[in-house]
Write a protein that holds these residues in place. Structure first.
Motif, PDB file in Angstrom:
ATOM      1  N   TYR A 180      70.297  43.411  53.058  1.00  0.00           N
ATOM      2  CA  TYR A 180      71.347  42.043  52.404  1.00  0.00           C
ATOM      3  C   TYR A 180      71.065  42.960  51.491  1.00  0.00           C
ATOM      4  O   TYR A 180      70.601  43.927  50.903  1.00  0.00           O
ATOM      5  N   PHE A 181      72.324  42.467  50.376  1.00  0.00           N
ATOM      6  CA  PHE A 181      72.871  42.562  48.939  1.00  0.00           C
ATOM      7  C   PHE A 181      71.594  41.193  48.266  1.00  0.00           C
ATOM      8  O   PHE A 181      71.557  40.117  48.670  1.00  0.00           O
ATOM      9  N   LEU A 182      70.832  42.358  47.458  1.00  0.00           N
ATOM     10  CA  LEU A 182      70.912  41.403  46.222  1.00  0.00           C
ATOM     11  C   LEU A 182      70.297  41.290  45.072  1.00  0.00           C
ATOM     12  O   LEU A 182      70.617  43.018  44.565  1.00  0.00           O
ATOM     13  N   HIS A 183      71.546  40.137  44.600  1.00  0.00           N
ATOM     14  CA  HIS A 183      72.210  39.779  43.379  1.00  0.00           C
ATOM     15  C   HIS A 183      71.560  40.051  42.417  1.00  0.00           C
ATOM     16  O   HIS A 183      70.097  40.014  42.375  1.00  0.00           O
ATOM     17  N   ARG A 184      71.468  39.924  40.898  1.00  0.00           N
ATOM     18  CA  ARG A 184      70.339  39.143  39.778  1.00  0.00           C
ATOM     19  C   ARG A 184      70.477  37.842  40.190  1.00  0.00           C
ATOM     20  O   ARG A 184      71.221  37.153  40.528  1.00  0.00           O
ATOM     21  N   MET A 185      69.351  37.372  39.897  1.00  0.00           N
ATOM     22  CA  MET A 185      68.990  36.342  40.306  1.00  0.00           C
ATOM     23  C   MET A 185      68.347  35.936  38.650  1.00  0.00           C
ATOM     24  O   MET A 185      67.190  36.479  38.039  1.00  0.00           O
ATOM     25  N   ILE A 187      60.456  47.685  47.840  1.00  0.00           N
ATOM     26  CA  ILE A 187      60.337  46.640  47.129  1.00  0.00           C
ATOM     27  C   ILE A 187      59.820  45.225  47.199  1.00  0.00           C
ATOM     28  O   ILE A 187      59.282  44.993  48.370  1.00  0.00           O
ATOM     29  N   MET A 188      59.779  44.478  46.430  1.00  0.00           N
ATOM     30  CA  MET A 188      58.801  42.903  46.744  1.00  0.00           C
ATOM     31  C   MET A 188      59.834  41.680  46.090  1.00  0.00           C
ATOM     32  O   MET A 188      59.911  42.275  44.890  1.00  0.00           O
ATOM     33  N   LEU A 189      59.827  40.862  47.258  1.00  0.00           N
ATOM     34  CA  LEU A 189      60.431  39.766  45.953  1.00  0.00           C
ATOM     35  C   LEU A 189      59.723  38.897  45.678  1.00  0.00           C
ATOM     36  O   LEU A 189      58.158  38.706  46.781  1.00  0.00           O
ATOM     37  N   LEU A 190      59.781  38.105  44.445  1.00  0.00           N
ATOM     38  CA  LEU A 190      58.839  38.133  44.043  1.00  0.00           C
ATOM     39  C   LEU A 190      59.618  35.539  43.800  1.00  0.00           C
ATOM     40  O   LEU A 190      58.952  35.167  43.006  1.00  0.00           O
ATOM     41  N   ARG A 191      59.776  35.925  44.644  1.00  0.00           N
ATOM     42  CA  ARG A 191      60.986  34.604  44.871  1.00  0.00           C
ATOM     43  C   ARG A 191      61.838  34.034  46.556  1.00  0.00           C
ATOM     44  O   ARG A 191      61.702  35.128  47.017  1.00  0.00           O
ATOM     45  N   ASN A 192      62.079  32.378  46.956  1.00  0.00           N
ATOM     46  CA  ASN A 192      62.345  31.923  48.116  1.00  0.00           C
ATOM     47  C   ASN A 192      63.301  32.311  47.943  1.00  0.00           C
ATOM     48  O   ASN A 192      64.767  31.252  46.902  1.00  0.00           O
ATOM     49  N   PHE A 193      64.615  33.532  48.072  1.00  0.00           N
ATOM     50  CA  PHE A 193      65.783  34.035  47.504  1.00  0.00           C
ATOM     51  C   PHE A 193      66.358  32.580  49.103  1.00  0.00           C
ATOM     52  O   PHE A 193      67.848  32.164  48.324  1.00  0.00           O
ATOM     53  N   ALA A 194      66.630  34.051  50.377  1.00  0.00           N
ATOM     54  CA  ALA A 194      67.263  32.589  51.287  1.00  0.00           C
ATOM     55  C   ALA A 194      65.651  32.912  52.550  1.00  0.00           C
ATOM     56  O   ALA A 194      66.053  33.784  53.324  1.00  0.00           O
ATOM     57  N   GLY A 201      72.927  49.594  43.153  1.00  0.00           N
ATOM     58  CA  GLY A 201      74.366  49.113  42.930  1.00  0.00           C
ATOM     59  C   GLY A 201      74.018  48.399  41.021  1.00  0.00           C
ATOM     60  O   GLY A 201      73.369  49.269  40.498  1.00  0.00           O
ATOM     61  N   ARG A 202      75.224  48.825  40.773  1.00  0.00           N
ATOM     62  CA  ARG A 202      74.896  48.283  39.752  1.00  0.00           C
ATOM     63  C   ARG A 202      74.617  46.974  39.074  1.00  0.00           C
ATOM     64  O   ARG A 202      73.520  46.473  38.422  1.00  0.00           O
ATOM     65  N   ASN A 203      74.524  45.914  40.142  1.00  0.00           N
ATOM     66  CA  ASN A 203      74.355  45.015  39.332  1.00  0.00           C
ATOM     67  C   ASN A 203      73.955  44.267  40.619  1.00  0.00           C
ATOM     68  O   ASN A 203      73.704  42.522  41.413  1.00  0.00           O
ATOM     69  N   PHE A 204      73.707  45.538  42.050  1.00  0.00           N
ATOM     70  CA  PHE A 204      72.982  44.557  43.229  1.00  0.00           C
ATOM     71  C   PHE A 204      72.427  45.734  43.301  1.00  0.00           C
ATOM     72  O   PHE A 204      72.580  46.862  43.120  1.00  0.00           O
TER      73      PHE A 204
END
Length: 264
Positions: A251-256, A209-216, A233-236
């Motif tokens: 890392y755990f990526l949560h909904r944003m 997958i690829m991130l589409l925003r500056n998360f951290a 997971g359900r929400n991560f």
């Protein structure tokens, strides 16, 4: 790709700060780019307007010293491809009909209805089921296309090749303050503006997958960071970074919340 007015605004700011009327207040500024690749994007304007927005039309351009890079690092292992890119960039490659360039046969998969897409995938991702957990395999290859519709089609085919159970994630599909229900869910779900993922994403453990925003950014989670799903997971999403200095970190990526920058 930056509009020349952005550079001129920075130059004027430095002139005011330094009380110096030389370009950028007399400070040395290093920029990088290649006019052979892409010009600034000026929405709904002509090619002339795009050229006029280029940094080469700036008031300080006569003070710029151009340094040329001599080696193409991206294709250092493929000299033939590197030379082909240079010929295209220099306008020396033979064209067809004035606007098109014929690709070498080594870069072409003949069109044979829908089978051609499968041939493309098998050529780029050979023996993929045997490498679904191999980060090095996933980071070294990719299929790039120009339209989101083509991306979605290829992703749907690729995700079926991964073993295991799929997990489906959907975006929020309502509009704030839409008291009269003017925006139907079907319409909202069909939208796919630039910079945002589709409403429905299907993932499996092992898929990239690829991130589409500056998360951290301090943790390496920036726009464009590539990762591999290790658990869903359900929400991560439990994901492992596969590029850059933070490679191998999970890392755990949560909904944003995400917002499109489109203004039309």
């Amino acid at each position: 790709m930056a509009n020349r007015y952005a550079f001129e605004a920075v130059s004027q700011t430095f002139q005011d700060i330094m009380d110096n009327q030389l370009p950028f207040g007399g400070k040395t500024i290093i920029v990088g780019g290649d006019f052979r690749q892409v010009l600034p994007v000026v929405k709904r304007e002509s090619m002339r307007d795009q050229i006029a927005a280029s940094i080469s039309r700036s008031s300080f351009w006569n003070s710029v010293k151009i340094l040329h890079l001599q080696q193409n690092m991206r294709s250092a292992q493929d000299i033939e491809f590197s030379q082909f890119l240079l010929r295209v960039g220099d306008g020396l490659e033979e064209n067809v009909g004035g606007n098109f360039i014929k690709l070498p046969n080594s870069m072409i998969i003949p069109w044979e209805s829908e089978n051609s897409i499968q041939q493309l995938i098998d050529s780029v991702f050979p023996n993929m089921p045997d490498h679904v957990h191999d980060a090095n395999y996933m980071v070294d290859i990719a299929i790039i296309t120009t339209k989101n519709l083509d991306v979605d089609e290829i992703n749907e085919i690729l995700i079926l090749k991964f073993p295991g159970e799929e997990k489906i994630y959907t975006s929020w599909d309502s509009v704030e303050d839409d008291n009269h229900n003017l925006f139907q869910e079907e319409f909202l779900n069909s939208l796919c503006p630039s910079g945002l993922p589709p409403h429905r994403i299907t993932l499996k453990v092992g898929c990239p997958i690829m991130l589409l925003r500056n998360f951290a950014p301090e943790l390496g989670l920036c726009n464009g960071t590539r990762l591999i799903c290790r658990n869903l997971g359900r929400n991560f999403i439990d994901a492992e970074i596969i590029t850059g200095p933070h490679k191998g970190t999970r890392y755990f990526l949560h909904r944003m919340p995400m917002k499109s920058e489109e203004n039309s």
